[in-house]
Motif scaffolding. Sequence first.
Motif, PDB file in Angstrom:
ATOM      1  N   TYR A  56       8.208   8.934   4.214  1.00  8.17           N
ATOM      2  CA  TYR A  56       7.203   8.611   4.699  1.00  8.17           C
ATOM      3  C   TYR A  56       5.921   9.196   5.001  1.00  8.17           C
ATOM      4  O   TYR A  56       4.855   9.695   4.689  1.00  8.17           O
ATOM      5  N   ILE A  87       3.355   2.887  -1.785  1.00 10.70           N
ATOM      6  CA  ILE A  87       3.057   1.228  -1.306  1.00 10.70           C
ATOM      7  C   ILE A  87       1.660   1.035  -1.856  1.00 10.70           C
ATOM      8  O   ILE A  87       1.927  -0.441  -2.681  1.00 10.70           O
ATOM      9  N   THR A 110       1.496  -5.351   5.576  1.00  8.84           N
ATOM     10  CA  THR A 110       1.857  -4.698   4.733  1.00  8.84           C
ATOM     11  C   THR A 110       2.031  -2.651   5.711  1.00  8.84           C
ATOM     12  O   THR A 110       2.735  -2.577   5.620  1.00  8.84           O
ATOM     13  N   LEU A 126       5.054  -1.128   7.820  1.00  7.27           N
ATOM     14  CA  LEU A 126       5.593   0.660   7.557  1.00  7.27           C
ATOM     15  C   LEU A 126       5.100   1.355   8.169  1.00  7.27           C
ATOM     16  O   LEU A 126       5.303   2.253   8.864  1.00  7.27           O
ATOM     17  N   VAL A 138       2.615   8.200   1.034  1.00  7.78           N
ATOM     18  CA  VAL A 138       3.318   7.532   1.825  1.00  7.78           C
ATOM     19  C   VAL A 138       2.023   5.507   0.994  1.00  7.78           C
ATOM     20  O   VAL A 138       2.357   4.646   0.306  1.00  7.78           O
TER      21      VAL A 138
END
Length: 537
Positions: A106, A196, A63, A67, A192
């Motif tokens: 972001y 996440i 992930t 990202l 971020v």
Amino acid sequence: MSNRITAIPKHISLTTLLTGLVTLSVVLTLTMLLIASYQSQKQSLYNTTLTLNYSSASKMSQTMDSLFASMRSSLKNMAAYYSNRPLVDTPDLNESLEMFRNSSNYFNSMFISDENGIIRTLAPSSLGAAGRKLTTGAAMDALAQRKSYISKPYTTPSTGRLIVLISEPIFDRNGAYRGFIAGTMYLQDDNVLNMIFGNKSFEKTGSYFYVVNSDGDLLYHPDKTRLGENVSVNTAVHKLIQGQSGSELVVNTKGVTLLAGYSYVRETGWGIVVVSPLEEVNRQLNHHIRSLLFYTLFPFMVLMLVTIWLARQLARPFVSLANYVSRMGHEDAVLPETAPHWNREADLLTKTITLTLNGMKVQKAQLTHEAMTDALTGLKNRRTLEAIIKQWMDDQTPFCLIILDIDRFKSINDTYGHPVGDTVLQYLAEMITLSVRPGDVCSRYGGEEFVVLLPLTALADAITAAERIRILTMESENPLKRPVTVSLGVAHYPSQAETRDTLFHLADQALYKAKETGRNRTVSAEALLVEAGAGGQ
């Protein structure tokens, strides 16, 4: 005259010996079982925890790879956008940067620096740093390197925030260096990474995860006070710095033993570590052993008591013989009556009980069958039918009900006698059974009245089945050697009736309608409901 005390040797009786051996065997067996279970469960828990932690770290690593690939791509696209646009502090420049920042989420903040290290614009603009010269080491490194750059965690002198800076260079069409565009993550604020990974919940197992950069500095940790701390002495972190992934038992910088799964993030050179405290795993293991002991102690105690009892039974004939032998030289001992060996008796008793139980089982099955079926026809009786209907209604199982009886059956009894009438009833039962499916329920409800239940059957199909019964009964050879006919009423649950009484009432009305309109026919309750509706109009 001196008194001499003669020591009498102590002898262990056979009963005591067998009892002791049995007790020791049971205790040793239980102990070995617990030890084996403990070791097996311990290894299984350790391996499972390590595997799960490594799997979680790998998924989170993938992930994060995706990202940061997106973050880099976003920065590169913005760098390309600004490559031939004037880097001057204007509303257009400010708005475009603010739009980029808000569209991706972001970065906590973004800025553009020219080739001289002057900040040309900043988002959000409330930070008010436009026109200033770069001062932090990370920003100066990004300016000097003229390539993709990720900084170590550093604290800004102006705000005191712990920050990671990510930048991409800006070149014009001719390849001339014009500066760079950068985004920052505030490690101690919402960022971020929190967005996440912040919803990853490990509280129930005591597990948690953290993120380190290529130098072993903490970038994310549940304890925010530790952000920026270097933990490279940790074995897992040290291997992450070398680009390795895996799982193992580690001791962290606080001296806590953990089961760690770790995965390297190729896009950034960072690493993710998922850990479970060994203490928590051992707590689960101890809970398992306590549960095992709780559930096995009682059966083992029962087993031990039963085995001790059997040991005493084994020893009893030998004790009797030993007592007889001990009296042989002192008195006229009479040989006790000897019974057959207990093994033989147990064998005979087992056979007797088995035969008895088999006989009881057959008798019970016969009684159950008799209680559930009609003695004359062999079909299910009224009590069984009522129980099935109740169960189906409780389960909300749709079904159709067919009520039928023999036309002018009283005249058959009056003309031919009741024995012949009984054979006609048996004949009808056979016709009904031949006309329906194996899963359908056939019942003699009383006298010449029969009921058929068709589960999961539409009304039209039930009418077809009823007609099949009627036609087969009329056309087949019967004991009277002349046609025997039946009338039938059909109703459906739950579309036409939601209770047992209403369902039977509708089917009975349909049956009576069949009788009134000439017999030897099938009438559906639907037809009655249509007539009733028409009459109401």
